[in-house]
Design an enzyme around this catalytic site. Sequence first.
Site, PDB file in Angstrom:
ATOM      1  N   CYS A   1    -103.363  45.060 -68.108  1.00 21.21           N
ATOM      2  CA  CYS A   1    -102.260  43.819 -67.353  1.00 21.21           C
ATOM      3  C   CYS A   1    -100.851  44.730 -66.740  1.00 21.21           C
ATOM      4  O   CYS A   1    -100.737  44.766 -66.266  1.00 21.21           O
ATOM      5  CB  CYS A   1    -101.641  42.575 -68.024  1.00 21.21           C
ATOM      6  SG  CYS A   1    -101.525  43.138 -69.833  1.00 21.21           S
TER       7      CYS A   1
ATOM      8  N   HIS B   1     -94.841  38.769 -68.344  1.00 25.29           N
ATOM      9  CA  HIS B   1     -94.878  40.850 -68.812  1.00 25.29           C
ATOM     10  C   HIS B   1     -93.752  40.845 -67.808  1.00 25.29           C
ATOM     11  O   HIS B   1     -93.780  41.166 -66.525  1.00 25.29           O
ATOM     12  CB  HIS B   1     -96.081  41.505 -68.626  1.00 25.29           C
ATOM     13  CG  HIS B   1     -97.141  41.130 -69.197  1.00 25.29           C
ATOM     14  ND1 HIS B   1     -96.884  40.583 -70.599  1.00 25.29           N
ATOM     15  CD2 HIS B   1     -98.514  42.104 -69.848  1.00 25.29           C
ATOM     16  CE1 HIS B   1     -98.314  40.606 -71.321  1.00 25.29           C
ATOM     17  NE2 HIS B   1     -98.505  40.958 -71.162  1.00 25.29           N
TER      18      HIS B   1
END
Length: 347
Positions: free
Chosen positions: A131, A251
């Site tokens: 990711c 994130h």
Amino acid sequence: MDTKGYRIAVVGATGAVGKAMLKTLEERNLPISELKVLSSKRSAGKKVTFKGKEYTLEEAVPESFEGIQIALFSAGGSVSKELAPEAVKRGAVVIDNTSAFRMDPEVPLVVPEVNEEDIKKHNGIIANPNCSTIQMVAALEPIRAAYGLKKVVVSTYQAVSGAGAAAINELKDQARAILNDEPFKPEILPVKSEEKHYQIAFNVVPQIDKFEENGYTFEEMKMINETKKIMHMPELHVAATCVRLPVVTGHSESVYIEIEKETASVKEIHQLLENAPGITLTDDPSNQVYPMPADCVGKNDVFVGRIRKDLDQENGFHLWVVSDNLLKGAAWNSVQIAESIIKLDLI
Ligand code: NAP
Ligand code: 3JN
């Protein structure tokens, strides 16, 4: 294009990524004629709802993949290593969310905005990158394409959902315990299988995944190695520091880059990113506008802001990159790969 729809399996359908996968498949309206939702024995027999219809979870075994055309795996590396070849043997194309095959030279590692063409070389398995890597390379590709890229130094600020459903629960339980002055025992983060566990609520932990002998963590090495593979730049200098924060989803990354061209401006980089697929430029410091995880949750794009020229290095720039790690970082990128396979007539 199969007008009747595709026969699709989701492996790890009860997990943080698997649930996002089902939601994304629902939203994209990919034609599906058969859906198999697979898990471990623990969840077999439980139900999930997809497009208003109930589906029963089955234990993932080799025979689960009979007749399946596309299998989306997010049940951990050991499950992928065992069952992805079984799915391929039965004629499925596997889109694998784990690190099991990412660095295998025979397996394309794909972020469609960066290297969609690599899908054409697949031998049954296509890997979805980590990711943190995905959102960074999506932001850097338009800059690389225009100005070249020499060096990348990234520090991440990663949400707990990257570590799965149990880590989300751990953050919430700890936060409640701390606010209520109750005792608590860290048991999941930073790495469940390690001996030591640390508080994540109201804390910052500079470890994601285990340490390698070189002092970097596996997460950091994934970012370094995967970036070079996806961008086809083995010579690129990449350094990474990966950090866990008490954020549930989204994130963030502080990224320093050095480009080949000596004379680019922030305005030019703004223009590039404004026109780049999958990127939302969110950069207006005079109005306190910049990307934050809370604003990016549930969105498929990668958000870029705080773009500044380095004060000493003529070809150096700083960027702040935020994305929903369960969507562009996992489910959306995987479904995008599935859409690319269909678009490129590879099924
Ligand atoms: P999670 O919330 O812990 O979910 C794990 C899932 O795997 C559950 O559905 C679980 O089913 C299933 N599972 C576990 N053991 C299994 C087995 N032996 N056979 C079949 N299914 C099994 O974890 P997550 O966050 O969704 O992540 C799952 C995996 O996706 C990770 O291990 C990682 O490899 C990958 N991932 C990738 C990214 C990325 O960067 N692209 C990000 C996060 C995760 P039960 O309900 O039966 O336990
Ligand atoms: O911790 C994060 O924010 C991302 C974690 C990803 C992850 C978690 C467990 C196993 C991975 C991954 O996709 O890199 C793996 C794995 O190595 O498969």
